[in-house]
Write a protein that holds these residues in place. Structure first.
Motif, PDB file in Angstrom:
ATOM      1  N   UNK A 195       0.817  -1.205   0.000  1.00 27.75           N
ATOM      2  CA  UNK A 195       0.000   0.000   0.000  1.00 27.75           C
ATOM      3  C   UNK A 195       0.848   1.251   0.000  1.00 27.75           C
TER       4      UNK A 195
ATOM      5  N   UNK B  68       1.740   1.743  -3.513  1.00 26.47           N
ATOM      6  CA  UNK B  68       0.598   2.249  -4.277  1.00 26.47           C
ATOM      7  C   UNK B  68       0.422   3.742  -4.047  1.00 26.47           C
ATOM      8  N   UNK B  69       0.542   4.153  -2.775  1.00 27.24           N
ATOM      9  CA  UNK B  69       0.405   5.578  -2.478  1.00 27.24           C
ATOM     10  C   UNK B  69       1.465   6.367  -3.236  1.00 27.24           C
TER      11      UNK B  69
ATOM     12  N   UNK C 231       0.633   6.504  -6.984  1.00 25.02           N
ATOM     13  CA  UNK C 231      -0.485   7.400  -7.321  1.00 25.02           C
ATOM     14  C   UNK C 231      -0.055   8.849  -7.172  1.00 25.02           C
ATOM     15  N   UNK C 232       0.678   9.124  -6.084  1.00 29.01           N
ATOM     16  CA  UNK C 232       1.087  10.500  -5.816  1.00 29.01           C
ATOM     17  C   UNK C 232       2.018  11.026  -6.913  1.00 29.01           C
TER      18      UNK C 232
ATOM     19  N   UNK D 193       2.246   9.806  -9.894  1.00 33.12           N
ATOM     20  CA  UNK D 193       1.699   9.521 -11.212  1.00 33.12           C
ATOM     21  C   UNK D 193       2.551   8.545 -12.019  1.00 33.12           C
TER      22      UNK D 193
ATOM     23  N   UNK E 151       1.880   5.214 -11.719  1.00 34.85           N
ATOM     24  CA  UNK E 151       1.175   3.945 -11.514  1.00 34.85           C
ATOM     25  C   UNK E 151       1.333   3.021 -12.712  1.00 34.85           C
ATOM     26  N   UNK E 152       1.225   3.599 -13.894  1.00 37.57           N
ATOM     27  CA  UNK E 152       1.261   2.719 -15.061  1.00 37.57           C
ATOM     28  C   UNK E 152       2.677   2.200 -15.335  1.00 37.57           C
TER      29      UNK E 152
ATOM     30  N   UNK F 212       3.408  -0.561 -13.058  1.00 40.17           N
ATOM     31  CA  UNK F 212       2.591  -1.740 -13.307  1.00 40.17           C
ATOM     32  C   UNK F 212       3.194  -2.613 -14.391  1.00 40.17           C
ATOM     33  N   UNK F 213       3.805  -1.994 -15.387  1.00 43.41           N
ATOM     34  CA  UNK F 213       4.429  -2.805 -16.426  1.00 43.41           C
ATOM     35  C   UNK F 213       5.543  -3.643 -15.830  1.00 43.41           C
TER      36      UNK F 213
ATOM     37  N   UNK G 122       3.920  -6.230 -13.489  1.00 44.79           N
ATOM     38  CA  UNK G 122       3.261  -7.327 -14.185  1.00 44.79           C
ATOM     39  C   UNK G 122       4.275  -8.388 -14.628  1.00 44.79           C
TER      40      UNK G 122
ATOM     41  N   UNK H 292      -5.164  -7.218 -14.940  1.00 41.98           N
ATOM     42  CA  UNK H 292      -3.911  -6.639 -15.448  1.00 41.98           C
ATOM     43  C   UNK H 292      -3.975  -6.454 -16.951  1.00 41.98           C
TER      44      UNK H 292
ATOM     45  N   UNK I  21      -3.706  -2.615 -18.418  1.00 47.67           N
ATOM     46  CA  UNK I  21      -2.546  -2.142 -19.156  1.00 47.67           C
ATOM     47  C   UNK I  21      -2.942  -1.561 -20.513  1.00 47.67           C
TER      48      UNK I  21
ATOM     49  N   UNK J 281      -6.374   4.541 -16.140  1.00 49.75           N
ATOM     50  CA  UNK J 281      -5.565   3.594 -15.379  1.00 49.75           C
ATOM     51  C   UNK J 281      -5.486   4.011 -13.918  1.00 49.75           C
ATOM     52  N   UNK J 282      -5.194   5.290 -13.692  1.00 52.32           N
ATOM     53  CA  UNK J 282      -5.091   5.768 -12.315  1.00 52.32           C
ATOM     54  C   UNK J 282      -6.433   5.648 -11.605  1.00 52.32           C
TER      55      UNK J 282
ATOM     56  N   UNK K 245      -6.866   2.146 -10.675  1.00 50.52           N
ATOM     57  CA  UNK K 245      -5.990   1.787  -9.554  1.00 50.52           C
ATOM     58  C   UNK K 245      -6.589   2.261  -8.242  1.00 50.52           C
TER      59      UNK K 245
ATOM     60  N   UNK L  95      -5.619   9.795  -0.645  1.00 49.91           N
ATOM     61  CA  UNK L  95      -5.012   8.469  -0.700  1.00 49.91           C
ATOM     62  C   UNK L  95      -6.147   7.463  -0.593  1.00 49.91           C
TER      63      UNK L  95
ATOM     64  N   UNK M 114      -5.310   1.870   1.214  1.00 47.98           N
ATOM     65  CA  UNK M 114      -3.889   2.064   1.487  1.00 47.98           C
ATOM     66  C   UNK M 114      -3.684   2.443   2.957  1.00 47.98           C
TER      67      UNK M 114
ATOM     68  N   UNK N  52      -4.233  -0.485   5.303  1.00 46.84           N
ATOM     69  CA  UNK N  52      -3.105  -1.408   5.353  1.00 46.84           C
ATOM     70  C   UNK N  52      -1.965  -0.851   6.191  1.00 46.84           C
ATOM     71  N   UNK N  53      -1.718   0.453   6.067  1.00 48.75           N
ATOM     72  CA  UNK N  53      -0.607   1.025   6.818  1.00 48.75           C
ATOM     73  C   UNK N  53      -0.939   1.071   8.316  1.00 48.75           C
TER      74      UNK N  53
END
Lengths: 347, 335
Positions: free
Chosen positions: A177, A180-181, A184-185, A187, A189-190, A193-194, A197, B171, B175, B182-183, B186, B314, B318, B321-322
């Motif tokens: 997590x 993830x944060x 996202x923060x 930018x 993420x993508x 992910x590649x 994956x 996935x 992708x 995507x974001x 997510x 956030x 997330x 979990x933290x």
């Protein structure tokens, strides 16, 4: 509470399992080599078998097919076999040590730790080289596993299987997590992910040089551990009764998982499914003697990843479909079939 | 025995007080700060227009939602852990979240463009897609595990398989999305209860109001099933039928919660463990504590999530979990 798959205790079941094990270790190895050959032949430029043979026996540096084979295809096929085997063995060891069917290397904080450091590197130094990222991923894997192990060791009742699994899950959730944060923060993420994956697309010899020694040591120790893990899988008390140093086994087991998974993750990202499911498939086929289960898992894991990698190149060329998804899509139907039948052959 | 029950009651009361305190704090904090006095004025109907807008239409439904989802997910995890007799079981690990996630991703992928114009409409369809997905996952798991009954082990193994398949599909489609979608995907996959209004609360509320008391009534059955099928059958429990009912409850709780909250990981796994640490393994005591703890954890996490990096949020999963993870590790070390 721990639970293990029902074992087939019928007498003909044991015969069937021995036969299966022999089959996997012989025909399976042959299949592994064949699938590696197919993987080497197939690609953006199809290359016939004779050219492959020539490139090995009589290398011609000015031939582009020879170059492709030597520098791209062979390392890629090799990496597939090594990583598939490594992840499957790690999973088998984890499930045996924790006596939990849901345990897998990704639950031990290895992959989450790697992903965490990767996210940080990508966020701060977007242009980091692949080698730098690899080293950070490996360090992250170590941090993740170290934390799980530390929690287990510090706690008063020690490193019980349930605690190992719970601590692993908690550390994994925590790192995942935070990553993830971060993604996202910032930018990214993508991008991540590649990587996350998973993929064998840019594997080169330099990676094999890093992967191979770690994997070989890991393989050997994992094979030696088989007997101790079989005992552990019967329960801590039984293992101790059999004269086992259970703490030593768990410690070595964890280090092996860290080495095998850490090296795989740092080279190819997180390839899910294999570590969790191949050991189950193998257990259905050969039973829970870890002396046999570990090497058989390795063979099946190698085959699955090499085939999945080849398929991932075929689905949507020239783009590559993430190999972890292909492993899952190939493996799930087979796995569900076995799970449904408790591993017994159809009668 | 009597002091034991007394202790459980006092834990429950402490949790309820903590929830009330968290509600008060949560009402006051946010991008727009509103003082306790103004909160009081607004609730009694004397507040400014802007305050009542923020409180009644944005903050309050979101907080109620957090409480409902937290209780629902946590109870779902508690049921699943007992039914599968596995400490690592939770709605996420056996594929319920992934099933929901998969259909939401498919929905965003295929219909987002058409829906963009009427965004209210599109937002309303995400929970629906999610509920359909989690139901499909649950039906698949049960149907494939069924063979003269459903053994706990087979249930887990099949759940792992279904989870892998759905995660792979997620996935693949994710992708192919452009970075914006995507974001968005997510954030949804990681759980988020922003953008809630009373409509959603009213959609989720009946589920929780029916299923939570139903779960509490099943405490005795869960106690006997937890000891294993043979013991339960010996105690006169109709194991297979009860297991089906319990699974149905667990899936409905998780499915409804996921549909409005997204894939909030870890809550269903960790909260039942925390509850058992507090009041022991008997379900009569642990289930209500699980529900209260789940509600509290999610409310606190959501309050933190929307404030810590405000105005960017956030995903609440997330934060769960933290916060939950650190506390859980601490408990593991102490035990």
């Amino acid at each position: 509470m721990s639970s293990r798959p029902k074992q087939n205790e019928k007498k003909n079941g044991t015969n069937y399992q021995t036969l299966m094990a022999a089959l996997i270790l012989t025909a399976g190895l042959a299949l592994l080599i064949i699938s590696m050959a197919v993987s080497i032949m197939y690609g953006a430029a199809d290359i016939d078998f004779r050219t492959i043979w020539e490139s090995l026996m009589d290398f011609n540096g000015s031939s582009s097919s020879h170059q492709i084979i030597r520098n791209l295809r062979i390392p890629r096929a090799l990496a597939g076999a090594i990583i598939g085997a490594a992840l499957a063995m790690s999973g088998a060891i984890m499930q045996g040590m924790t006596r939990n069917a849901l345990a897998s290397p990704s639950i031990m904080g290895v992959t989450a730790g790697a992903m965490f450091t990767m996210a940080i590197v990508l966020a701060i130094f977007p242009s980091a080289s692949r080698m730098t990222m690899m080293l950070f991923a490996f360090a992250g894997a170590g941090v993740g596993t170290g934390m799980v192990f530390l929690v287990g060791t510090i706690s008063k009742s020690g490193l019980t299987p349930v605690k190992l699994a719970l601590a692993g899950t908690a550390v994994t959730a925590l790192f995942t997590s935070i990553s993830t944060a971060i993604t996202i923060h910032y930018n990214i993420a993508k991008d991540i992910s590649f990587w996350y994956a998973g993929g064998l697309s840019s594997i080169q010899w330099v990676h094999i040089k890093l992967l191979a020694p770690v994997a070989i040591v890991g393989f050997l120790v994992a094979l030696l551990l088989g007997k101790s893990i079989s005992a552990l899988n019967l329960g801590e008390d039984v293992a101790k009764g059999l004269g086992q140093q259970t703490k030593v086994t768990k410690f070595i087991g964890t280090i092996v998982v860290l080495l095998l998974t850490g090296a795989s993750v740092s080279v190819a990202g997180t390839i899910g499914f294999i570590g969790l499911v191949i050991p189950h498939i193998t257990r259905f086929l050969v039973g829970s003697d870890y002396r046999i289960l570990i090497p058989c898992s390795a063979v099946l894991g190698g085959i699955l990843l090499v085939i999945a990698d080849t398929v991932s190149r075929m689905i949507n060329p020239p783009f590559e479909t993430p190999v972890g998804t292909v492993t899952a899509l190939i493996g799930v139907p087979f796995f569900l079939y076995l799970a449904r039948n408790d591993g017994r052959t159809p009668s | 025995m009597k002091s034991y029950a007394k202790k459980n009651w006092s834990i429950a009361i402490i949790l309820i007080i903590a929830i009330a305190a968290a509600l008060l704090i949560s009402l006051n904090t946010g991008v727009i700060k509103i003082s306790p006095l103004e909160v009081f004025q607004t609730i009694t109907g004397n507040g400014s227009g802007q305050n009542s807008m923020v409180l009644i239409h944005f903050r309050l439904p979101r907080m109620v939602m957090a409480l409902l989802i937290g209780a629902g997910m946590a109870l779902s995890g508690a049921i699943l852990q007992s039914v599968t007799q596995n400490d690592l079981a939770d709605p996420g690990i056996i594929g319920i979240n992934a099933g929901a996630g998969c259909s939401v991703i498919l929905y965003i992928y295929f219909f987002q463009d058409q829906m963009a114009a009427s965004s209210d409409f599109s937002v309303f369809f995400m929970p629906l897609a999610s509920l359909v997905g989690s139901t499909i996952a649950a039906v698949l798991i049960y149907a494939i595990s069924w063979k003269d009954g459903v053994s706990p082990m087979r249930l887990i193994l099949v759940g792992i398989g279904i989870n892998s398949a759905f995660s792979a599909l997620i996935i693949i489609f994710q992708l192919k999305m452009d970075p914006k979608d995507f974001t968005r995907a997510t954030i949804w996959l990681n759980g988020s209860i922003s953008g809630t209004d009373w409509t959603y609360v009213l959609t989720l509320l009946p589920w929780i109001l029916i299923l939570v008391p139903l779960t509490f009534m099943k405490a005795g059955t869960l106690n006997s099933i937890h000891f294993g099928d043979d013991v339960a059958a010996g105690l006169g429990t109709h194991v297979e039928r009860e297991r089906r009912i319990l699974l149905l409850i667990a899936v409905a709780l998780a499915g409804a919660s996921v549909s409005v909250g997204g894939g909030i990981a870890f809550l269903g796994l960790v909260v039942p463990h925390l509850a058992r640490k507090l009041v022991g393994p008997m379900h009569g005591a642990s289930l209500p504590i699980t529900a209260l703890l789940g509600a509290l954890l999610l409310l606190v996490a959501d309050t933190i999530g929307r404030n810590i990096l405000a105005p960017s949020e956030i995903p609440v999963g997330v934060v769960v979990s933290v916060v939950g993870g650190v506390y859980f590790l601490y408990l593991l070390m102490k035990s």
